[in-house]
Write an enzyme that holds these catalytic residues in place. Structure first.
Site, PDB file in Angstrom:
ATOM      1  N   SER A   1       0.836  -1.210   0.000  1.00 43.64           N
ATOM      2  CA  SER A   1       0.000   0.000   0.000  1.00 43.64           C
ATOM      3  C   SER A   1       0.869   1.258   0.000  1.00 43.64           C
ATOM      4  CB  SER A   1      -0.963  -0.002   1.187  1.00 43.64           C
ATOM      5  OG  SER A   1      -0.286   0.111   2.407  1.00 43.64           O
ATOM      6  N   ASN A   2       2.027   1.195   0.660  1.00 42.85           N
ATOM      7  CA  ASN A   2       2.928   2.360   0.609  1.00 42.85           C
ATOM      8  C   ASN A   2       3.513   2.543  -0.786  1.00 42.85           C
ATOM      9  OD1 ASN A   2       3.411   3.775   3.339  1.00 42.85           O
ATOM     10  ND2 ASN A   2       3.336   1.594   3.872  1.00 42.85           N
TER      11      ASN A   2
ATOM     12  N   MET B   1      10.697  -6.441   4.808  1.00 45.84           N
ATOM     13  CA  MET B   1      10.775  -7.071   6.120  1.00 45.84           C
ATOM     14  C   MET B   1      12.116  -7.747   6.414  1.00 45.84           C
ATOM     15  SD  MET B   1       7.973  -5.979   7.025  1.00 45.84           S
ATOM     16  CE  MET B   1       7.767  -6.638   8.665  1.00 45.84           C
TER      17      MET B   1
ATOM     18  N   LEU C   1      16.247  -7.857   7.014  1.00 43.84           N
ATOM     19  CA  LEU C   1      17.295  -6.944   7.468  1.00 43.84           C
ATOM     20  C   LEU C   1      18.289  -6.753   6.332  1.00 43.84           C
ATOM     21  CD1 LEU C   1      18.196  -8.192  11.052  1.00 43.84           C
ATOM     22  CD2 LEU C   1      17.099  -6.039  10.400  1.00 43.84           C
TER      23      LEU C   1
ATOM     24  N   HIS D   1       8.092   3.488   9.381  1.00 44.01           N
ATOM     25  CA  HIS D   1       7.909   2.592  10.526  1.00 44.01           C
ATOM     26  C   HIS D   1       6.673   3.025  11.321  1.00 44.01           C
ATOM     27  CE1 HIS D   1       9.161  -0.236  13.625  1.00 44.01           C
ATOM     28  NE2 HIS D   1       8.840   0.701  14.506  1.00 44.01           N
TER      29      HIS D   1
HETATM   30  C1  GRF Z   1       3.885  -0.633   6.902  1.00 41.47           C
HETATM   31  O1  GRF Z   1       2.984  -0.510   7.940  1.00 41.47           O
HETATM   32  C2  GRF Z   1       5.258  -0.197   7.345  1.00 41.47           C
HETATM   33  O2  GRF Z   1       5.244   0.714   8.378  1.00 41.47           O
HETATM   34  C3  GRF Z   1       5.901  -1.459   7.796  1.00 41.47           C
HETATM   35  O3  GRF Z   1       5.383  -2.452   6.935  1.00 41.47           O
HETATM   36  C4  GRF Z   1       4.083  -2.068   6.486  1.00 41.47           C
HETATM   37  C5  GRF Z   1       4.021  -2.266   5.008  1.00 41.47           C
HETATM   38  O4  GRF Z   1       2.733  -2.082   4.498  1.00 41.47           O
HETATM   39  N1  GRF Z   1       7.348  -1.324   7.763  1.00 41.47           N
HETATM   40  P1  GRF Z   1       2.473  -2.067   2.926  1.00 41.47           P
HETATM   41  O5  GRF Z   1       3.089  -3.342   2.345  1.00 41.47           O
HETATM   42  O6  GRF Z   1       3.095  -0.839   2.353  1.00 41.47           O
HETATM   43  O7  GRF Z   1       0.992  -2.057   2.771  1.00 41.47           O
END
Ligand code: GRF
Length: 201
Positions: A12-13, A87, A89, A106
């Protein structure tokens, strides 16, 4: 500015970045995943953005995988690396190669609640103010200098899923804003305190 986005999940981001930035002053030159089944990759393909996936199992460890990712990013001329729900590292050598050119979003007000279970930890701690941080990535886990933060008071909320949904709406504004500031060259480190970023809007 040419940017690349690293993803592991829903994306979604990534969608927010495509909608708000791609094709304007910012070009997303590639989307990379550690997971070839990440739904985020579909959003990239729909927008005709090149994708690549690098499963750790295909390499001799994370260091070797990250080297392959870094080479791919350089080949695609990425100037900034945006972690949008990535996700895995990143190895120290990757971080050093893109020093001050990696940003992450984050779902907490860092330095509180770093790591993968930020919202759950905040709920367990009983906080009433939650928030989102966009920060530069260093070798630590969510420890790099803070670029942007936004808080939201959620007194009475205790469901991490519901809280995360509220925080994601903030992420979708804050991450594109952070990328835009980086693209504008508006971000520098405070010489008196390199952990503190100065933003000239
Ligand atoms: C987000 O909430 C971000 O803060 C975290 O992982 C999530 C990813 O969401 N690091 P999306 O895949 O962008 O929907």
């Amino acid at each position: 500015m040419k940017i690349a986005v690293l993803v592991s999940g829903r994306g979604s981001n990534l969608q927010a970045l495509i909608k708000n930035l791609h094709g304007f002053d910012v070009e997303i030159v590639g989307v990379v995943s550690d997971n070839e089944d990440a739904p985020a990759l579909k959003h990239a393909r729909t927008a005709d953005i090149p994708t690549a996936s690098f499963a750790e199992a295909s390499y001799d460890g994370r260091e070797a995988r990250d080297l392959a990712i870094a080479d791919w990013l350089d080949e695609n001329q990425a100037e900034l690396v945006v972690l949008a729900g990535y996700m895995a590292l990143l190895s120290d050598s990757f971080v050093a190669r893109f020093r001050d050119r990696i940003i992450n979003v984050h779902p907490s007000l860092l330095p509180a609640f770093p790591g993968t279970r930020a919202v759950e930890m905040a709920v367990a701690a009983g906080v009433k103010v939650f928030g989102v941080t966009v920060h530069l990535v260093d070798e630590g886990i969510d420890t790099g200098p803070i670029l942007l933060q936004r808080a939201v008071e959620l007194d009475g909320y205790s469901d991490p899923t519901e809280i995360h949904q509220i925080l994601q709406k903030i992420e979708h504004e804050l991450l594109p804003e952070g990328v835009r500031l980086m693209a504008d060259g508006a971000v520098s480190r405070d010489p008196a305190n390199p952990q503190r970023l100065i933003i000239e809007r």
